[in-house]
Scaffold this motif. Structure first.
Motif, PDB file in Angstrom:
ATOM      1  N   SER A  73      11.249  -9.171  -4.784  1.00 13.62           N
ATOM      2  CA  SER A  73       9.760  -9.010  -4.744  1.00 13.62           C
ATOM      3  C   SER A  73       9.365  -7.845  -5.512  1.00 13.62           C
ATOM      4  O   SER A  73       9.626  -6.712  -4.802  1.00 13.62           O
ATOM      5  CB  SER A  73       8.931  -9.247  -3.453  1.00 13.62           C
ATOM      6  OG  SER A  73       7.579  -9.105  -3.885  1.00 13.62           O
ATOM      7  N   GLY A 105       0.930  -5.326  -1.351  1.00 10.37           N
ATOM      8  CA  GLY A 105       0.519  -6.125  -0.532  1.00 10.37           C
ATOM      9  C   GLY A 105       1.336  -7.592  -0.491  1.00 10.37           C
ATOM     10  O   GLY A 105       1.468  -8.250   0.659  1.00 10.37           O
ATOM     11  N   ILE A 106       1.541  -8.097  -1.540  1.00 13.61           N
ATOM     12  CA  ILE A 106       2.218  -9.394  -1.627  1.00 13.61           C
ATOM     13  C   ILE A 106       3.512  -9.248  -1.332  1.00 13.61           C
ATOM     14  O   ILE A 106       4.210 -10.076  -0.512  1.00 13.61           O
ATOM     15  CB  ILE A 106       2.098  -9.932  -3.159  1.00 13.61           C
ATOM     16  CG1 ILE A 106       0.924 -10.316  -3.429  1.00 13.61           C
ATOM     17  CG2 ILE A 106       3.052 -10.898  -3.298  1.00 13.61           C
ATOM     18  CD1 ILE A 106       0.647 -10.771  -5.046  1.00 13.61           C
ATOM     19  N   THR A 107       4.265  -8.186  -1.598  1.00 13.27           N
ATOM     20  CA  THR A 107       5.664  -7.906  -0.955  1.00 13.27           C
ATOM     21  C   THR A 107       5.771  -7.621   0.562  1.00 13.27           C
ATOM     22  O   THR A 107       6.579  -8.419   1.137  1.00 13.27           O
ATOM     23  CB  THR A 107       6.169  -6.619  -1.437  1.00 13.27           C
ATOM     24  OG1 THR A 107       6.353  -6.612  -3.170  1.00 13.27           O
ATOM     25  CG2 THR A 107       7.248  -6.120  -1.099  1.00 13.27           C
ATOM     26  N   ALA A 108       4.568  -7.035   0.981  1.00 12.31           N
ATOM     27  CA  ALA A 108       4.423  -6.931   2.474  1.00 12.31           C
ATOM     28  C   ALA A 108       4.482  -8.201   3.230  1.00 12.31           C
ATOM     29  O   ALA A 108       4.936  -8.573   4.042  1.00 12.31           O
ATOM     30  CB  ALA A 108       3.144  -5.964   2.942  1.00 12.31           C
ATOM     31  N   GLY A 109       3.475  -9.268   2.509  1.00 12.51           N
ATOM     32  CA  GLY A 109       3.164 -10.490   3.232  1.00 12.51           C
ATOM     33  C   GLY A 109       4.606 -11.464   3.023  1.00 12.51           C
ATOM     34  O   GLY A 109       4.890 -11.987   4.095  1.00 12.51           O
ATOM     35  N   ARG A 110       5.669 -11.200   1.970  1.00 13.58           N
ATOM     36  CA  ARG A 110       6.620 -11.844   1.947  1.00 13.58           C
ATOM     37  C   ARG A 110       7.679 -11.312   2.902  1.00 13.58           C
ATOM     38  O   ARG A 110       8.398 -12.182   3.346  1.00 13.58           O
ATOM     39  CB  ARG A 110       7.162 -11.743   0.509  1.00 13.58           C
ATOM     40  CG  ARG A 110       6.215 -12.418  -0.600  1.00 13.58           C
ATOM     41  CD  ARG A 110       6.756 -12.205  -1.963  1.00 13.58           C
ATOM     42  NE  ARG A 110       6.160 -12.953  -2.905  1.00 13.58           N
ATOM     43  CZ  ARG A 110       6.035 -12.667  -4.260  1.00 13.58           C
ATOM     44  NH1 ARG A 110       6.618 -11.766  -4.962  1.00 13.58           N
ATOM     45  NH2 ARG A 110       5.266 -13.324  -5.241  1.00 13.58           N
ATOM     46  N   LEU A 112       6.835 -10.069   5.657  1.00 14.31           N
ATOM     47  CA  LEU A 112       6.617 -10.501   6.932  1.00 14.31           C
ATOM     48  C   LEU A 112       6.599 -11.800   7.318  1.00 14.31           C
ATOM     49  O   LEU A 112       7.283 -12.412   8.532  1.00 14.31           O
ATOM     50  CB  LEU A 112       4.853 -10.461   7.253  1.00 14.31           C
ATOM     51  CG  LEU A 112       4.205 -10.642   8.583  1.00 14.31           C
ATOM     52  CD1 LEU A 112       4.735  -9.770   9.538  1.00 14.31           C
ATOM     53  CD2 LEU A 112       2.648 -10.537   8.539  1.00 14.31           C
ATOM     54  N   LYS A 113       6.769 -12.875   6.291  1.00 13.54           N
ATOM     55  CA  LYS A 113       7.213 -14.187   6.224  1.00 13.54           C
ATOM     56  C   LYS A 113       8.731 -14.313   6.488  1.00 13.54           C
ATOM     57  O   LYS A 113       9.221 -15.297   6.673  1.00 13.54           O
ATOM     58  CB  LYS A 113       6.687 -14.903   5.219  1.00 13.54           C
ATOM     59  CG  LYS A 113       4.995 -15.154   5.219  1.00 13.54           C
ATOM     60  CD  LYS A 113       4.569 -15.778   4.010  1.00 13.54           C
ATOM     61  CE  LYS A 113       3.145 -16.072   3.795  1.00 13.54           C
ATOM     62  NZ  LYS A 113       2.787 -16.733   2.738  1.00 13.54           N
ATOM     63  N   ASN A 128       2.045  -0.480   8.938  1.00 14.91           N
ATOM     64  CA  ASN A 128       2.181  -1.923   9.073  1.00 14.91           C
ATOM     65  C   ASN A 128       3.243  -2.407   8.308  1.00 14.91           C
ATOM     66  O   ASN A 128       3.934  -3.649   8.489  1.00 14.91           O
ATOM     67  CB  ASN A 128       0.780  -2.662   8.798  1.00 14.91           C
ATOM     68  CG  ASN A 128      -0.093  -2.698   9.991  1.00 14.91           C
ATOM     69  OD1 ASN A 128       0.178  -2.173  11.178  1.00 14.91           O
ATOM     70  ND2 ASN A 128      -1.293  -2.601   9.404  1.00 14.91           N
ATOM     71  N   ASP A 129       3.779  -1.724   7.208  1.00 16.51           N
ATOM     72  CA  ASP A 129       4.883  -2.002   6.466  1.00 16.51           C
ATOM     73  C   ASP A 129       6.305  -1.853   7.317  1.00 16.51           C
ATOM     74  O   ASP A 129       7.272  -2.272   6.939  1.00 16.51           O
ATOM     75  CB  ASP A 129       4.911  -1.253   5.141  1.00 16.51           C
ATOM     76  CG  ASP A 129       3.662  -1.619   4.356  1.00 16.51           C
ATOM     77  OD1 ASP A 129       3.422  -2.713   4.263  1.00 16.51           O
ATOM     78  OD2 ASP A 129       3.284  -0.473   3.596  1.00 16.51           O
ATOM     79  N   CYS A 196      -3.778  -0.654  -2.475  1.00  9.04           N
ATOM     80  CA  CYS A 196      -3.081  -0.174  -1.344  1.00  9.04           C
ATOM     81  C   CYS A 196      -3.711   0.961  -0.754  1.00  9.04           C
ATOM     82  O   CYS A 196      -3.378   2.158  -0.090  1.00  9.04           O
ATOM     83  CB  CYS A 196      -1.593   0.517  -1.719  1.00  9.04           C
ATOM     84  SG  CYS A 196      -0.441  -0.770  -2.544  1.00  9.04           S
TER      85      CYS A 196
END
Length: 346
Positions: A73, A105-110, A112-113, A128-129, A196
């Motif tokens: 990502s 932010g999208i990378t962080a979501g990926r 987390l998933k 949170n990262d 960010c």
């Protein structure tokens, strides 16, 4: 102690308490002015809270990526620099590497998933990262330049003036206290991409949060719009790293300003830690041992070596030079400036 004076307009009371209160406000305001910037890094000791059992869950790729050897990502900053060389790496190594576009932010979501093997950040990780099992690998830093229209005769500002401009305290170019002549009287149009917001570094090294910026700020969401807005407005001032100015040069011509007398392309000064604004670049891998994670670590190591070779072309200071200059690392991650690993410093 209270002083009283009688006047024909009534009674006026002056109290030492009031005077003390005013003095406290003045001291507080002065102190606040010295700390308008945000933190440069977060502590690597912090571990982000996650749902129970999350840390032991295996990676689960999206159905479309199920046959990939690796899923990577990338973000707005890292895509132009890394995408093509990752594709070439995959061709040479005969690997099926899926490269996805996104943002930090999208990378962080990926992550987390747990749907990607490698994530890219253009900022130091926020608290949170720092997910359990995630490791950060630094690629280097790059100076953030203040940019203006080519017709603007200004050549440089101080860090303090830059903050006043983006706060709106200096609203016209003529108001700048400068030895330079011919500055236009027109309004300054500050332009920023306030991405960010929960992560340290980047634009927060100038002003800590969006509430500190001028009400007249023109906010853009993507890098090409930053370049085009400054290129079309002779009164505009924005900020971006040199490599993105080059990559998006079709969007218009802009010019970099010196800050405190130093050109952002003076990489020796950037390396020293003296330049006030910079962006950090990181990649992530997972700690767990698996074929995919071994492949991910090999890819990240190769990318770090590649950045070491091309760093001058993309205005980077790579990890080897940062370490030699005294920047602080823990393992593979950049965690502090040369003067110390104080995570709230800058």
């Amino acid at each position: 102690m209270i002083f009283r004076a009688d006047t024909d307009k009534g009674m006026i009371f002056f109290s030492s308490y009031l005077i003390l209160t005013i003095l406290c406000v003045l001291v507080s305001t002065t102190a606040g002015a010295e700390h308008l910037h945000g933190p440069a890094f977060t502590s690597p000791d912090h571990i982000a809270p996650v749902p129970e059992g999350w840390a032991n869950r295996p990676l689960k790729r999206n159905q479309a990526d199920i046959n990939a050897d690796l899923v990577v990502s990338l973000g707005q900053q890292s895509w132009p620099i890394l995408h093509e060389i990752i594709v070439e790496y995959a061709r040479v190594k005969k690997l099926n590497i899926v490269v996805k576009q996104g943002t930090c932010g999208i990378t962080a979501g990926r992550l987390l998933k747990k749907s990607v093997d490698v994530g890219a950040y253009c900022c130091p990780p926020g608290e949170n990262d720092r997910l359990p099992g995630v490791e950060f690998h630094s690629l280097g830093i790059s100076p953030i330049a203040l940019i203006v229209h080519p017709d603007n005769p200004l050549t440089g500002v101080s860090t303090a003036q830059a903050r006043e401009i983006f706060q709106g305290q200096i609203s016209r170019w003529k108001e700048l206290k400068s030895h330079q002549k011919g500055l236009p009287h027109r309004l300054i149009q500050p332009v920023a991409r306030l991405h960010c917001k929960i992560r340290p570094g980047h634009w927060r090294l100038l002003l800590d949060n969006e509430d500190l910026f001028s009400p007249r700020l023109f906010e853009v969401g993507v890098i090409p719009d930053m370049i085009s807005q400054v290129a079309r407005n002779t009164g505009a001032i924005g900020m971006e790293v040199p490599s993105m100015m080059e990559y998006h040069r079709a969007k218009g011509e802009v010019r970099m300003l010196k800050i405190d007398g130093h050109d952002p392309r003076d990489m020796d000064y950037v390396r020293s830690g003296g330049y006030p604004l910079y962006r950090t670049y990181h990649l992530t891998t997972w700690k767990q041992d698996s074929r995919a994670n071994r492949l991910a670590r090999e890819l990240v190591s190769w990318l770090q070596s590649h950045i070491e070779k091309i760093h001058q072309d993309i205005s980077f200071v790579p990890p080897s030079e940062l370490k030699a200059a005294g920047w602080k690392f823990r393992g593979d991650e950049l965690i502090g400036e040369p003067s110390g690993s104080d995570f709230d410093k800058h």
